[in-house]
Design an enzyme around this catalytic site. Structure first.
Site, mmCIF file in Angstrom:
data_model
loop_
_atom_site.group_PDB
_atom_site.id
_atom_site.type_symbol
_atom_site.label_atom_id
_atom_site.label_comp_id
_atom_site.label_asym_id
_atom_site.label_seq_id
_atom_site.Cartn_x
_atom_site.Cartn_y
_atom_site.Cartn_z
ATOM 1 N N ASP A 164 6.342 7.075 12.777
ATOM 2 C CA ASP A 164 7.356 7.048 11.583
ATOM 3 C C ASP A 164 6.819 6.898 10.157
ATOM 4 O O ASP A 164 5.032 7.457 10.560
ATOM 5 C CB ASP A 164 7.802 5.104 11.199
ATOM 6 C CG ASP A 164 6.846 4.705 11.311
ATOM 7 O OD1 ASP A 164 5.373 4.525 10.650
ATOM 8 O OD2 ASP A 164 6.814 2.879 11.661
ATOM 9 N N THR B 77 9.251 0.288 18.541
ATOM 10 C CA THR B 77 9.131 1.440 17.356
ATOM 11 C C THR B 77 8.048 2.295 18.878
ATOM 12 O O THR B 77 8.317 3.635 19.388
ATOM 13 C CB THR B 77 7.953 1.335 16.549
ATOM 14 O OG1 THR B 77 8.728 0.803 15.595
ATOM 15 C CG2 THR B 77 7.763 2.151 15.585
ATOM 16 N N LYS C 224 12.433 7.615 12.434
ATOM 17 C CA LYS C 224 12.507 5.786 13.222
ATOM 18 C C LYS C 224 13.576 6.022 11.836
ATOM 19 O O LYS C 224 13.529 5.746 10.612
ATOM 20 C CB LYS C 224 10.762 5.570 13.329
ATOM 21 C CG LYS C 224 11.665 4.295 13.343
ATOM 22 C CD LYS C 224 10.119 3.008 13.564
ATOM 23 C CE LYS C 224 10.432 1.841 12.298
ATOM 24 N NZ LYS C 224 9.380 1.235 12.689
ATOM 25 N N GLU D 235 1.094 -32.327 9.057
ATOM 26 C CA GLU D 235 0.271 -32.155 8.488
ATOM 27 C C GLU D 235 -1.290 -31.413 9.063
ATOM 28 O O GLU D 235 -2.076 -31.949 9.537
ATOM 29 C CB GLU D 235 0.420 -32.831 7.085
ATOM 30 C CG GLU D 235 1.860 -32.786 6.039
ATOM 31 C CD GLU D 235 1.527 -33.655 4.913
ATOM 32 O OE1 GLU D 235 0.039 -33.936 4.459
ATOM 33 O OE2 GLU D 235 2.577 -33.657 5.028
ATOM 34 N N ARG E 151 3.973 -6.586 6.332
ATOM 35 C CA ARG E 151 4.764 -5.424 6.420
ATOM 36 C C ARG E 151 6.197 -5.922 5.631
ATOM 37 O O ARG E 151 6.722 -5.374 4.810
ATOM 38 C CB ARG E 151 5.826 -5.140 8.446
ATOM 39 C CG ARG E 151 5.358 -5.016 9.228
ATOM 40 C CD ARG E 151 5.908 -4.787 10.576
ATOM 41 N NE ARG E 151 5.579 -6.350 11.345
ATOM 42 C CZ ARG E 151 5.915 -5.957 12.176
ATOM 43 N NH1 ARG E 151 6.930 -5.523 12.514
ATOM 44 N NH2 ARG E 151 6.251 -7.562 12.740
ATOM 45 N N GLN E 152 5.944 -6.984 5.520
ATOM 46 C CA GLN E 152 7.152 -7.701 4.334
ATOM 47 C C GLN E 152 6.439 -7.585 2.664
ATOM 48 O O GLN E 152 6.713 -8.229 1.856
ATOM 49 C CB GLN E 152 7.174 -9.030 4.262
ATOM 50 C CG GLN E 152 8.096 -9.368 5.387
ATOM 51 C CD GLN E 152 8.598 -10.340 5.447
ATOM 52 O OE1 GLN E 152 9.680 -11.113 4.588
ATOM 53 N NE2 GLN E 152 8.474 -10.917 7.073
ATOM 54 N N ARG F 213 15.324 1.680 11.362
ATOM 55 C CA ARG F 213 15.933 0.187 11.762
ATOM 56 C C ARG F 213 17.511 -0.364 11.053
ATOM 57 O O ARG F 213 17.620 -0.709 10.571
ATOM 58 C CB ARG F 213 14.619 -0.350 10.538
ATOM 59 C CG ARG F 213 13.174 -0.332 11.548
ATOM 60 C CD ARG F 213 12.373 -1.646 11.402
ATOM 61 N NE ARG F 213 11.270 -1.492 11.827
ATOM 62 C CZ ARG F 213 10.589 -1.729 12.863
ATOM 63 N NH1 ARG F 213 11.478 -2.327 13.637
ATOM 64 N NH2 ARG F 213 9.663 -1.809 13.278
ATOM 65 N N HIS G 73 -1.066 -2.756 6.849
ATOM 66 C CA HIS G 73 -0.314 -2.301 7.216
ATOM 67 C C HIS G 73 0.307 -1.609 5.800
ATOM 68 O O HIS G 73 -0.135 0.158 6.060
ATOM 69 C CB HIS G 73 1.037 -2.894 6.635
ATOM 70 C CG HIS G 73 1.824 -2.566 6.801
ATOM 71 N ND1 HIS G 73 2.613 -1.713 8.551
ATOM 72 C CD2 HIS G 73 3.489 -2.284 6.300
ATOM 73 C CE1 HIS G 73 3.524 -1.495 8.223
ATOM 74 N NE2 HIS G 73 4.588 -1.429 7.078
ATOM 75 N N THR H 164 7.072 -6.106 18.259
ATOM 76 C CA THR H 164 8.814 -5.828 19.868
ATOM 77 C C THR H 164 8.109 -4.848 19.910
ATOM 78 O O THR H 164 8.655 -4.898 21.714
ATOM 79 C CB THR H 164 9.842 -5.625 18.861
ATOM 80 O OG1 THR H 164 10.061 -4.288 18.183
ATOM 81 C CG2 THR H 164 10.158 -6.736 18.316
HETATM 82 C C1 R5P Z 1 6.670 -0.452 10.991
HETATM 83 O O1 R5P Z 1 6.279 -0.319 10.017
HETATM 84 C C2 R5P Z 1 5.108 -0.490 11.358
HETATM 85 O O2 R5P Z 1 4.312 0.595 11.105
HETATM 86 C C3 R5P Z 1 5.153 -0.638 13.049
HETATM 87 O O3 R5P Z 1 5.993 0.863 13.485
HETATM 88 C C4 R5P Z 1 6.513 -1.565 13.412
HETATM 89 O O4 R5P Z 1 5.905 -2.356 13.087
HETATM 90 C C5 R5P Z 1 6.180 -2.138 14.551
HETATM 91 O O5 R5P Z 1 7.215 -3.206 15.048
HETATM 92 P P1 R5P Z 1 8.188 -3.206 16.561
HETATM 93 O O6 R5P Z 1 7.079 -2.965 17.605
HETATM 94 O O7 R5P Z 1 8.235 -4.354 16.134
HETATM 95 O O8 R5P Z 1 8.994 -2.032 16.273
#
Ligand code: R5P
Length: 303
Positions: free
Chosen positions: A169, A226, A192, A39, A96-97, A194, A130, A223
């Site tokens: 995107d 994108t 794009k 903790e 992003r969520q 996913r 975001h 990652t």
């Molecule tokens: C997506 O909606 C965000 O704007 C980025 O394009 C995305 O989160 C990038 O993530 P990653 O590098 O894993 O593709």
């Protein structure tokens, strides 16, 4: 007149120090440690009573820990009677969520925003959230800074003839549009999809990119898929060269290699998240942006 004070969370102490130096805020030491059971143990070690207090903490990985530490610091400051508590969150994790894509999923971004309010945060300052939709999830006043002023000189310095700004995107279109307007360049976009979490596939290039220098503009690279997928699609569509700018270097392991090996030549990002230096990446400092915001908010609070 209220004292302006600043506490560095454990995520990005260097940025916190720079913001304090530039804004004139007094740094207040805090202990962020752990009990034997894991903790978090927090203690503010200085006087914050009556201060206009800024707590600097990007909620980058490990996100849950950084978020909890920020919440505990805010609660400690509330208990010590700080007059106003502003969370300066250069990168807002979970952003992003911000919507439920499938039944059974939470609205994690909204929960993260609510945690800060429940902990006693009066105001949030962040950088390039975001989505605009997420702004309404904050039940406290929000300052969402843009990095354009800091990023544009870097891109201009690259001197890219025949420039096209590309959104990788649909979600990034507004941001890319802003950069296209500022750079007096046309706009293109990638369609794009996913198919799975953390996998991005570029389906189609919209707009004219043949023979052009393409600048992909995104809010983050995680990652790197994108940007890498977009770069490959652009080169296949005849782009002369591809470069990339993203605000938050989330950078999961292997992301930079993935982006570079997809043919992206120049890469720029900000220091909203601490990252190991790499000669392939130009890192733009954000301390001045945040310090200006602190000075402005502190001035408004005095009026
Ligand atoms: C997506 O909606 C965000 O704007 C980025 O394009 C995305 O989160 C990038 O993530 P990653 O590098 O894993 O593709």
């Amino acid at each position: 007149m209220k004292r302006i004070a600043l506490i560095a969370g454990d995520a990005h102490p260097q940025l916190a120090r720079e913001i304090a130096q530039r804004s004139g805020a007094e740094m207040i030491p805090a202990t962020i440690a752990a009990f034997a059971d894991g903790e978090t143990r927090i203690r503010i070690e200085g006087e914050v009573r009556g201060t206009d207090l800024y707590i600097v903490q990007p909620t980058s990985a490990p996100t849950n820990e950084r978020l909890m530490n920020l919440a505990l610091l805010a609660d400690a400051a509330r208990c010590e009677d700080a007059a106003r508590i502003t969370a300066v969150v250069p990168y807002f994790g979970y952003a992003r969520q911000d919507m439920r894509n499938r039944p059974g999923e939470p609205r994690s971004a909204q929960v993260a925003a609510r945690i800060l309010k429940c902990a006693g945060v009066d105001r949030v300052v962040t950088l390039e959230l975001h989505s605009a939709a997420l702004e309404s999830a904050f039940e406290v006043p929000l300052t969402n800074l843009l990095a354009d002023e800091a990023m544009l000189p870097v891109v201009r310095g690259w001197r890219l003839p025949g420039l096209v700004v590309v959104s990788p995107d649909a979600g990034g279109l507004k941001r890319a549009q802003r950069y296209a307007a500022a750079l007096a360049a046309p706009l293109a976009a990638i369609v794009k999809t996913r198919p799975r979490d953390d996998v991005a596939v570029a389906l189609q290039v919209l707009g004219e990119v043949r023979g052009r220098a393409c600048l992909i503009v995104d809010d983050m690279a995680s990652t790197g898929r994108t940007i890498a997928g977009a770069a490959q699609a652009l080169l296949e569509a005849g782009a002369r060269e591809v470069h990339a700018l993203f605000i938050h270097a989330v950078m999961a392991p292997g992301a930079l290699d993935r982006i570079a090996s997809a043919g992206v030549q120049k890469i720029a990002t900000t220091d909203s998240i601490p990252a190991a230096r790499d000669p392939r990446v130009e890192v733009v400092a954000t301390a001045a942006l945040f310090a200006d915001a602190v000075v402005q908010l502190a001035g408004e609070a005095r009026r």
